[in-house]
Design a protein around this motif. Sequence first.
Motif, PDB file in Angstrom:
ATOM      1  N   ILE A 438      48.602  77.850 102.485  1.00  7.88           N
ATOM      2  CA  ILE A 438      49.400  78.493 101.434  1.00  7.88           C
ATOM      3  C   ILE A 438      50.781  77.860 101.374  1.00  7.88           C
ATOM      4  CG2 ILE A 438      50.552  80.646 100.791  1.00  7.88           C
ATOM      5  CD1 ILE A 438      48.090  82.118 101.936  1.00  7.88           C
ATOM      6  N   LYS A 439      51.351  77.613 102.544  1.00 12.94           N
ATOM      7  CA  LYS A 439      52.682  76.996 102.597  1.00 12.94           C
ATOM      8  C   LYS A 439      52.641  75.554 102.072  1.00 12.94           C
ATOM      9  CE  LYS A 439      54.734  79.751 106.326  1.00 12.94           C
ATOM     10  NZ  LYS A 439      55.285  79.732 107.691  1.00 12.94           N
ATOM     11  N   ALA A 440      51.553  74.857 102.358  1.00 12.09           N
ATOM     12  CA  ALA A 440      51.427  73.476 101.878  1.00 12.09           C
ATOM     13  C   ALA A 440      51.351  73.440 100.356  1.00 12.09           C
ATOM     14  CB  ALA A 440      50.175  72.834 102.484  1.00 12.09           C
ATOM     15  N   ILE A 451      60.586  81.025  97.931  1.00  9.39           N
ATOM     16  CA  ILE A 451      59.710  82.037  98.542  1.00  9.39           C
ATOM     17  C   ILE A 451      60.254  82.445  99.907  1.00  9.39           C
ATOM     18  CG2 ILE A 451      57.422  82.467  99.551  1.00  9.39           C
ATOM     19  CD1 ILE A 451      56.230  80.745  97.317  1.00  9.39           C
ATOM     20  N   GLU A 452      60.700  81.471 100.694  1.00 11.37           N
ATOM     21  CA  GLU A 452      61.207  81.766 102.025  1.00 11.37           C
ATOM     22  C   GLU A 452      62.549  82.506 101.984  1.00 11.37           C
ATOM     23  OE1 GLU A 452      61.192  78.069 104.113  1.00 11.37           O
ATOM     24  OE2 GLU A 452      59.025  78.163 104.526  1.00 11.37           O
ATOM     25  N   ARG A 453      63.231  82.445 100.841  1.00  9.68           N
ATOM     26  CA  ARG A 453      64.482  83.190 100.704  1.00  9.68           C
ATOM     27  C   ARG A 453      64.255  84.643 100.274  1.00  9.68           C
ATOM     28  NH1 ARG A 453      66.356  78.359  98.214  1.00  9.68           N
ATOM     29  NH2 ARG A 453      66.109  79.340  96.158  1.00  9.68           N
ATOM     30  N   LEU A 454      63.011  84.964  99.906  1.00 13.79           N
ATOM     31  CA  LEU A 454      62.701  86.344  99.525  1.00 13.79           C
ATOM     32  C   LEU A 454      62.800  87.255 100.747  1.00 13.79           C
ATOM     33  CD1 LEU A 454      59.605  85.763  97.178  1.00 13.79           C
ATOM     34  CD2 LEU A 454      61.962  86.286  96.484  1.00 13.79           C
ATOM     35  N   GLU A 455      62.956  88.523 100.497  1.00 12.56           N
ATOM     36  CA  GLU A 455      63.202  89.497 101.574  1.00 12.56           C
ATOM     37  C   GLU A 455      62.160  89.420 102.688  1.00 12.56           C
ATOM     38  OE1 GLU A 455      63.762  94.344 102.144  1.00 12.56           O
ATOM     39  OE2 GLU A 455      63.477  93.470 100.153  1.00 12.56           O
ATOM     40  N   ALA A 456      60.885  89.368 102.322  1.00 11.48           N
ATOM     41  CA  ALA A 456      59.817  89.302 103.331  1.00 11.48           C
ATOM     42  C   ALA A 456      59.042  87.998 103.241  1.00 11.48           C
ATOM     43  CB  ALA A 456      58.870  90.495 103.166  1.00 11.48           C
ATOM     44  N   GLY A 457      59.633  86.981 102.636  1.00 13.50           N
ATOM     45  CA  GLY A 457      58.982  85.684 102.545  1.00 13.50           C
ATOM     46  C   GLY A 457      57.662  85.770 101.802  1.00 13.50           C
TER      47      GLY A 457
END
Length: 575
Positions: A438-440, A451-457
């Motif tokens: 998913i990260k790739a 996405i990684e800056r979102l509250e819960a990633g």
Amino acid sequence: MKKMSRYILEHLGGYLAAIACLFISVALDMLSPQLTKSIIDDVIGKGQLSLLKYLLAGIFCVGLGRCIFTYLKEYLFDIIGSKISSCMRMDLFRHLQGLSAKFYDRNNTGELMARAKDDIDRIWDGLTFVGMLMIEVTIHTIMVLACMYRLEPRLALIPTAAMIFCGVLAILLERKLNRIYDEISEENARLNTVAEENLAGVRTVKAFAREKFEIKKFLSHNKRYYELNMEQSRVFVKYHPLFTLVSKLLPLLVLLSGGYLVIKGEFSMGSLGAFIEYSTNIVWPMEMLGWLTNSLSSAAASNQKLKKIYSVTADIKEAPTPVLLPKVQGKIVFSHVSFRREHTDILKDINFTVLPGATLGIMGATGSGKSSLIHLLQRLYDCTDGQILLDDTDIRILSLKQLRSSISVVTQDVFLFSDTVSDNIRLGRQEHLDIEQIKAASHAAMAEDFIERLEAGYDTVIGERGVGLSGGQKQRISIARALAKSSPVLALDDSTSALDMETEQMIQQTLRTLKSTTKLIIGHRISAVRYADEIIFLEGGRIAERGTHEELLSKRGLYYETYLSQYGAMEEVIP
């Protein structure tokens, strides 16, 4: 659509057990007046006090037995009704999922929600509480009349006449209510549609300051819904007092007529007491008859609505013996494809071939038929003429599951579910993607940073339709979802329109690295299709121009004009 009898037959054992409990409960109720008769005639009349304790014990046992069997019959009816309604709702949802896109072009979401929720609930009510009461009323009435005729046939004619009168009233009431409930069901669907559209588009409503207009529109439907319910109430109120009048007069008439027979010595006082108790017992079915007719009419109207949906069959059907390709390579051929929809020609004589791993760019003005090419490839619709081939096989004979799972699509109108970011990305391969994959995919779609800056990633729950995210963020998640699916064919329908030029170029570079994936890229920007192996330019549903970027520029046609409008001069697009 399964007939209601099929659902009932599937739970026949439970229904029979519930009816048996109901029968025992009613039978015990029939014993109580007989005990009353014995108390009056034998204990009071003849002074047999030794019988009193047994008769009182009998009354207690009857009460206890009724308590137990009434609980059991209501519990069983509720359990069975809940199971049947659950199956009906699932069957309806499965049927809706199997219908073609054309059905959804003609029907709105609010109406379908009303069918799946409100109409199923009314049928549920008809199968459980109301259905149980109808069976109980029938058995109860038959047994009470039998006991009355056994005691005194002449006196029993009075409740018989009353029941016939109430039956005629119930038929008249049901005929009047059927039409009203049909209209109520339709207006309920319209009301749901207006509410659903306004709640989903509340930001647009506020942006255009249309709150008053939308409230007025909602109120007009709400007023009509109110008027229909008032019409139903007027019909019900007109007939219901007649049921009540009969139920109140019946015990009085029985008392007067029975008292006359007692005076003449043709009837015992205990028998009269029992008969009055039976006449009181038959009163509540008469009082319930109007209400039950009301509820059953509602359930019947809802059932008719469901039948209309079930009468619709999918326009897109899988072949009786579908072909299953060993492995999809991704070769796509459109051969003399034309598409007509609602008496309008969308595409006319479209021909092109895209080899496995190649890229086809598609451009054209709004309404030229670009998105329809993707819809036809997915078999959301079937072409009117010609044929579409996937790996030299007509897609109409391919397995629908294999065809659609072989194509990853990023649509113009990005739809994100109210779920976590990770679950939205793994949508195409829900059970096969781990977090690293998913990260790739997110990294390839330039979505990883935000996405990684979102509250819960990746575990952040996205609001309805992706509310709270920008248009570009939603597009990048949608692209990540398509890349994560890793299908042989990737179709991008103006998927980078909300992105800045730098991000778009980086995604384009990622797409060029997908050497084994066949790509169909629809775009309004030259930069979206610049590196395609072939570009087709649609106009009026036909291919007006085709060639590579350089070939189309040299023709100085529609593509060239688009280039000039976007870049202002003959300059190379930034790679």
